[in-house]
Design a protein around this motif. Structure first.
Motif, PDB file in Angstrom:
ATOM      1  N   VAL A  64      63.487 -46.777  22.632  1.00  0.00           N
ATOM      2  CA  VAL A  64      62.335 -46.112  23.083  1.00  0.00           C
ATOM      3  C   VAL A  64      61.219 -46.350  22.088  1.00  0.00           C
ATOM      4  CG1 VAL A  64      60.753 -44.287  23.982  1.00  0.00           C
ATOM      5  CG2 VAL A  64      62.954 -44.651  24.769  1.00  0.00           C
ATOM      6  N   LEU A  65      61.552 -45.971  20.728  1.00  0.00           N
ATOM      7  CA  LEU A  65      60.604 -46.461  19.763  1.00  0.00           C
ATOM      8  C   LEU A  65      60.307 -47.786  19.448  1.00  0.00           C
ATOM      9  CD1 LEU A  65      61.988 -43.603  17.336  1.00  0.00           C
ATOM     10  CD2 LEU A  65      59.919 -43.679  18.774  1.00  0.00           C
ATOM     11  N   ARG A  66      61.350 -48.732  19.616  1.00  0.00           N
ATOM     12  CA  ARG A  66      61.392 -50.133  19.541  1.00  0.00           C
ATOM     13  C   ARG A  66      60.190 -50.547  20.674  1.00  0.00           C
ATOM     14  NH1 ARG A  66      66.900 -49.714  18.926  1.00  0.00           N
ATOM     15  NH2 ARG A  66      67.331 -50.613  20.857  1.00  0.00           N
ATOM     16  N   LEU A  67      60.428 -49.702  21.940  1.00  0.00           N
ATOM     17  CA  LEU A  67      59.633 -50.384  22.936  1.00  0.00           C
ATOM     18  C   LEU A  67      58.301 -49.988  22.649  1.00  0.00           C
ATOM     19  CD1 LEU A  67      59.173 -51.436  26.081  1.00  0.00           C
ATOM     20  CD2 LEU A  67      59.571 -48.828  26.728  1.00  0.00           C
ATOM     21  N   PHE A  68      57.779 -48.687  22.069  1.00  0.00           N
ATOM     22  CA  PHE A  68      56.631 -48.416  21.757  1.00  0.00           C
ATOM     23  C   PHE A  68      56.083 -49.203  20.496  1.00  0.00           C
ATOM     24  CE2 PHE A  68      57.093 -43.573  22.474  1.00  0.00           C
ATOM     25  CZ  PHE A  68      56.556 -43.541  23.795  1.00  0.00           C
ATOM     26  N   GLY A  69      56.974 -49.743  19.771  1.00  0.00           N
ATOM     27  CA  GLY A  69      56.457 -50.816  18.631  1.00  0.00           C
ATOM     28  C   GLY A  69      56.205 -52.000  19.210  1.00  0.00           C
ATOM     29  N   ALA A  70      56.769 -52.411  20.132  1.00  0.00           N
ATOM     30  CA  ALA A  70      56.545 -53.890  20.829  1.00  0.00           C
ATOM     31  C   ALA A  70      54.924 -53.888  21.508  1.00  0.00           C
ATOM     32  CB  ALA A  70      57.653 -54.174  21.670  1.00  0.00           C
ATOM     33  N   ALA A  71      55.065 -52.499  22.210  1.00  0.00           N
ATOM     34  CA  ALA A  71      53.659 -52.429  22.816  1.00  0.00           C
ATOM     35  C   ALA A  71      52.597 -52.366  22.161  1.00  0.00           C
ATOM     36  CB  ALA A  71      53.829 -51.012  23.765  1.00  0.00           C
ATOM     37  N   ALA A  72      52.639 -51.765  20.988  1.00  0.00           N
ATOM     38  CA  ALA A  72      51.409 -51.871  20.132  1.00  0.00           C
ATOM     39  C   ALA A  72      51.132 -53.143  19.702  1.00  0.00           C
ATOM     40  CB  ALA A  72      51.887 -51.007  18.508  1.00  0.00           C
ATOM     41  N   ARG A  73      52.082 -54.134  19.733  1.00  0.00           N
ATOM     42  CA  ARG A  73      51.834 -55.742  19.373  1.00  0.00           C
ATOM     43  C   ARG A  73      51.459 -56.646  20.485  1.00  0.00           C
ATOM     44  NH1 ARG A  73      56.593 -54.215  16.634  1.00  0.00           N
ATOM     45  NH2 ARG A  73      57.990 -55.358  18.163  1.00  0.00           N
ATOM     46  N   ASP A  74      51.976 -56.122  21.797  1.00  0.00           N
ATOM     47  CA  ASP A  74      51.916 -56.914  22.842  1.00  0.00           C
ATOM     48  C   ASP A  74      51.286 -56.335  24.036  1.00  0.00           C
ATOM     49  OD1 ASP A  74      52.523 -58.812  24.965  1.00  0.00           O
ATOM     50  OD2 ASP A  74      54.698 -59.097  24.343  1.00  0.00           O
ATOM     51  N   VAL A 114      53.733 -55.811  27.099  1.00  0.00           N
ATOM     52  CA  VAL A 114      54.670 -54.750  27.069  1.00  0.00           C
ATOM     53  C   VAL A 114      53.915 -53.330  27.079  1.00  0.00           C
ATOM     54  CG1 VAL A 114      56.407 -53.492  25.551  1.00  0.00           C
ATOM     55  CG2 VAL A 114      56.071 -56.093  25.652  1.00  0.00           C
ATOM     56  N   ALA A 115      52.773 -53.138  26.640  1.00  0.00           N
ATOM     57  CA  ALA A 115      51.837 -51.928  26.753  1.00  0.00           C
ATOM     58  C   ALA A 115      51.456 -51.732  28.350  1.00  0.00           C
ATOM     59  CB  ALA A 115      50.625 -52.279  25.808  1.00  0.00           C
ATOM     60  N   ASP A 116      51.246 -52.766  29.071  1.00  0.00           N
ATOM     61  CA  ASP A 116      51.059 -52.560  30.380  1.00  0.00           C
ATOM     62  C   ASP A 116      52.212 -52.231  31.374  1.00  0.00           C
ATOM     63  OD1 ASP A 116      48.138 -53.285  30.138  1.00  0.00           O
ATOM     64  OD2 ASP A 116      48.309 -55.337  31.121  1.00  0.00           O
ATOM     65  N   HIS A 117      53.151 -52.971  30.905  1.00  0.00           N
ATOM     66  CA  HIS A 117      54.788 -52.534  31.587  1.00  0.00           C
ATOM     67  C   HIS A 117      55.003 -51.029  31.146  1.00  0.00           C
ATOM     68  CE1 HIS A 117      58.432 -54.136  33.278  1.00  0.00           C
ATOM     69  NE2 HIS A 117      59.009 -53.390  32.384  1.00  0.00           N
ATOM     70  N   PHE A 118      54.874 -50.690  29.855  1.00  0.00           N
ATOM     71  CA  PHE A 118      55.000 -49.209  29.743  1.00  0.00           C
ATOM     72  C   PHE A 118      54.329 -48.358  30.540  1.00  0.00           C
ATOM     73  CE2 PHE A 118      54.263 -45.352  27.483  1.00  0.00           C
ATOM     74  CZ  PHE A 118      55.601 -44.801  27.440  1.00  0.00           C
ATOM     75  N   VAL A 119      52.984 -48.500  30.551  1.00  0.00           N
ATOM     76  CA  VAL A 119      52.188 -47.316  31.061  1.00  0.00           C
ATOM     77  C   VAL A 119      52.213 -47.335  32.659  1.00  0.00           C
ATOM     78  CG1 VAL A 119      50.341 -47.513  29.528  1.00  0.00           C
ATOM     79  CG2 VAL A 119      50.120 -48.956  31.326  1.00  0.00           C
ATOM     80  N   ASN A 120      52.667 -48.690  33.426  1.00  0.00           N
ATOM     81  CA  ASN A 120      52.777 -48.690  34.680  1.00  0.00           C
ATOM     82  C   ASN A 120      54.106 -47.992  35.458  1.00  0.00           C
ATOM     83  OD1 ASN A 120      50.677 -50.118  36.247  1.00  0.00           O
ATOM     84  ND2 ASN A 120      50.668 -51.245  34.498  1.00  0.00           N
ATOM     85  N   LEU A 121      54.740 -47.971  34.305  1.00  0.00           N
ATOM     86  CA  LEU A 121      56.188 -46.990  34.660  1.00  0.00           C
ATOM     87  C   LEU A 121      56.152 -45.855  35.235  1.00  0.00           C
ATOM     88  CD1 LEU A 121      58.474 -48.044  31.603  1.00  0.00           C
ATOM     89  CD2 LEU A 121      58.580 -48.983  34.052  1.00  0.00           C
ATOM     90  N   GLU A 126      56.579 -69.101  21.164  1.00  0.00           N
ATOM     91  CA  GLU A 126      56.293 -70.366  21.929  1.00  0.00           C
ATOM     92  C   GLU A 126      54.510 -70.484  22.031  1.00  0.00           C
ATOM     93  OE1 GLU A 126      58.147 -70.794  25.481  1.00  0.00           O
ATOM     94  OE2 GLU A 126      59.933 -70.962  24.780  1.00  0.00           O
ATOM     95  N   GLU A 127      53.832 -69.098  22.236  1.00  0.00           N
ATOM     96  CA  GLU A 127      52.690 -69.116  22.742  1.00  0.00           C
ATOM     97  C   GLU A 127      51.777 -68.505  21.489  1.00  0.00           C
ATOM     98  OE1 GLU A 127      52.249 -66.530  26.086  1.00  0.00           O
ATOM     99  OE2 GLU A 127      53.112 -67.984  27.383  1.00  0.00           O
ATOM    100  N   GLY A 128      52.411 -68.032  20.637  1.00  0.00           N
ATOM    101  CA  GLY A 128      51.748 -67.311  19.524  1.00  0.00           C
ATOM    102  C   GLY A 128      51.410 -65.999  19.874  1.00  0.00           C
ATOM    103  N   SER A 129      51.373 -64.939  18.717  1.00  0.00           N
ATOM    104  CA  SER A 129      51.194 -63.421  19.176  1.00  0.00           C
ATOM    105  C   SER A 129      49.970 -63.178  19.658  1.00  0.00           C
ATOM    106  CB  SER A 129      51.592 -62.823  17.724  1.00  0.00           C
ATOM    107  OG  SER A 129      51.253 -61.596  18.009  1.00  0.00           O
ATOM    108  N   PRO A 130      49.754 -62.417  20.663  1.00  0.00           N
ATOM    109  CA  PRO A 130      48.365 -62.017  21.276  1.00  0.00           C
ATOM    110  C   PRO A 130      47.857 -60.914  20.296  1.00  0.00           C
ATOM    111  CG  PRO A 130      50.204 -60.977  22.440  1.00  0.00           C
ATOM    112  CD  PRO A 130      51.030 -61.909  21.408  1.00  0.00           C
ATOM    113  N   ALA A 131      46.369 -60.929  20.267  1.00  0.00           N
ATOM    114  CA  ALA A 131      45.978 -59.794  19.699  1.00  0.00           C
ATOM    115  C   ALA A 131      46.091 -58.499  20.601  1.00  0.00           C
ATOM    116  CB  ALA A 131      44.555 -60.139  19.637  1.00  0.00           C
TER     117      ALA A 131
END
Length: 421
Positions: A362-372, A375-382, A412-417
Motif C-alpha cells: 500500500v505504501l508503494r501504491l501511495f508512492g506511485a500515486a505521488a508520481r503518476d 495511479v492517483a485517480d485510480h486510488f481515490v476512485n476505489l 515509453e511516454e515519459g514521466s508525467p508531472a
C-alpha cells in the motif's frame, strides 16, 4: 404478500432506505421508531459520512434526493502521507461523493416515507428481543436495522469475522466553520499517530466542513480527541488546530485565522467504535425470523468511509429479496446474508486492514500515486467501489501488477508531472 407486511426497527440510513424501497415495490411496511423526524433533526451529531455514487443513485430511484446544495458534491481527493519527506497527491473522482449531516438527510427520508402513506409505530424506549418478538406476530418478517437492546440480545458477535474486541481508534468528529471549502475530500495519514479526514458537508443552514480525527490510542493525536468543547472551547480548538498543522497540514492551511469554530456545541461526536460483525439473523422465541441489516449486523470503524454506503446497499438487496416473496424462513435469511456479504465482506476486510499498520504494497501504491496522476485517480476512485478496492489493496501481487503496467507505459511516454496539491 399478506396484509401484515414487513416490520422494520430503526430509522437510520438502512431502515429508512429499506422502508422507502419496499413502499416503492408495493410491499406493506411498518416502521418502529424511537424518534420522530423532528427529534432526529434536533439531536446531536451522529456521524460525518459521505455517500458514494451508488448510494446516491438509489436515492434518485426512490425520488428522495435531498441536500444537493451548490458546492455539496465532492469532486476529488487530496492525500497526504506523513514522513520524511511526506507523500502528497490529488485525484479526480469520476463519480462525486455527497456528504450531508444525517440530521438533515434522515428526517427528509423519514418525511418522504410518511408523506407516501408509510405507517410508523413510536417506541418510547429502546426495544429489546421481547418487543421485537411481540411485534413479529403482526408481520411476515421483522428486520432490525438499529437498536441497542434488540441488537445485543438477538444477534451475537461472529468471532470468525470480528478480529477486534475493542476500539482501534479514538474518534473526534465535528462540523466546523472557518475552513475554506474547496470541493475536495482531504485524506491524511500520519504513521504511528492516526488519520484525519475532512470534506464539505450539508448542514442545517448551509455548507460546513466535516472533520474526522482517528487517533491511535496512546499516540500523539489522541489528546485532541479527549478534550471537551463544552468545558473549554478555546483549548479544544487550539489543540485541534495544532494537531491539524502537524498531521494534516494542507487542511490546516485552509483554516481562516480567528474564524475556526464548531458549528455548535451539539455538532461534535467523541468516542470509539469496536468493529464487529454479528450473526445476520435470529430465530425469535415465537419461531419467526428477524433479520439484521446495517449497523445491527455490521459495525465498522469509519476509516474507509463505507458505513452509510454499505447500509444503503444491504437495504436495497434486502428489499428486492423480500419483494420476491417468501417464505421468510431461515433458508431465506441465510441466502440473503450470503448475497449481502459479497459487498459487506470486502468492506469489512478493507476497513479492518486499514486499522493496522499500512503494509508495504500500500505504501508503494501511495508512492506511485505521488508520481503518476493515473495511479492517483485510480486510488481515490476505489472509495466508490469497495469490492474493487479490496481486490487491489488486499493483494500485493495486484498492486505490483498495476505499478508494473504503469512503469512500462511511462517508460515509453515519459514521466508525467503530478498535479499541485
Amino acid at each position: 404478500m399478506t396484509s401484515s407486511g414487513i416490520g422494520i426497527v430503526g430509522t437510520g440510513i438502512s431502515g429508512l432506505t429499506l422502508a422507502l424501497r419496499l413502499q416503492q415495490l408495493g410491499v406493506e411496511v411498518t416502521l418502529y421508531a424511537e424518534k420522530t423526524a423532528d427529534e432526529l433533526r434536533a439531536g446531536r451529531l451522529p456521524n460525518t459520512v459521505a455517500r458514494m455514487r451508488r448510494a446516491q443513485e438509489r436515492e434518485e430511484i426512490l425520488g428522495s434526493v435531498h441536500g444537493r446544495l451548490e458546492g455539496s458534491l465532492v469532486s476529488g481527493a487530496r492525500v497526504h502521507v506523513g514522513g520524511t519527506p511526506p507523500l502528497e497527491f490529488r485525484g479526480t473522482l469520476a463519480d462525486p461523493f455527497h456528504a450531508a449531516d444525517f440530521r438533515v438527510l434522515l428526517p427528509a427520508l423519514y418525511d418522504d416515507y410518511t408523506a407516501r402513506g408509510g405507517r410508523v409505530v413510536p417506541t418510547p424506549e429502546p426495544p429489546g428481543a421481547r418487543e421485537v418478538d411481540a411485534w413479529s406476530a403482526g408481520h411476515e418478517l421483522m428486520v432490525v436495522a438499529a437498536g441497542r437492546r434488540s441488537v445485543a440480545e438477538l444477534f451475537p458477535r461472529d468471532g470468525r469475522r470480528s478480529p477486534y474486541d475493542r476500539p482501534r481508534r479514538s474518534l473526534l468528529a465535528g462540523l466546523y466553520t472557518g475552513v475554506t471549502l474547496n470541493g475536495f475530500f482531504s485524506y491524511n495519514v500520519s504513521p504511528g499517530a492516526g488519520e484525519v479526514f475532512s470534506l464539505p458537508m450539508v448542514a442545517h443552514g448551509g455548507m460546513v466542513t466535516g472533520i474526522l480525527v482517528e487517533a491511535i490510542p496512546g499516540g500523539p493525536i489522541e489528546p485532541a480527541t479527549k478534550l471537551s468543547y463544552r468545558e473549554n472551547p478555546g483549548l479544544f480548538l487550539h489543540l485541534l488546530e495544532k494537531t491539524l498543522a502537524e498531521h494534516a497540514p494542507r487542511l490546516a492551511e485552509r483554516i481562516e485565522p480567528g474564524a475556526f469554530d464548531l458549528l455548535g456545541p451539539d455538532d461534535v461526536l467523541q468516542g470509539g467504535v469496536t468493529p464487529v460483525v454479528r450473526r445476520p439473523f435470529a430465530t425469535l422465541p415465537s419461531g419467526r425470523i428477524a433479520l439484521a441489516i446495517g449497523d445491527a449486523w455490521i459495525t465498522n470503524d469509519p476509516i474507509t468511509g463505507q458505513g452509510a454506503n454499505l447500509g444503503s446497499h444491504c437495504a436495497w438487496v434486502t428489499a428486492d429479496a423480500i419483494a420476491g416473496g417468501g417464505p421468510y424462513d431461515e433458508e431465506f435469511a441465510r441466502s440473503l446474508a450470503t448475497e449481502m456479504w459479497k459487498v459487506a465482506g470486502p468492506v469489512t476486510d478493507w476497513t479492518n486492514a486499514f486499522l493496522g499498520t499500512p503494509p508495504d504494497h500500500v505504501l508503494r501504491l501511495f508512492g506511485a500515486a505521488a508520481r503518476d496522476p493515473f495511479v492517483a485517480d485510480h486510488f481515490v476512485n476505489l472509495f466508490g467501489d469497495p469490492v474493487r478496492a479490496w481486490a487491489l489493496l488486499g493483494d500485493p501481487d495486484a498492486v505490483d501488477a498495476l505499478l508494473a503496467s504503469r512503469a512500462g507505459l511511462l517508460s515509453e511516454e515519459g514521466s508525467p508531472a503530478t498535479g499541485e496539491v
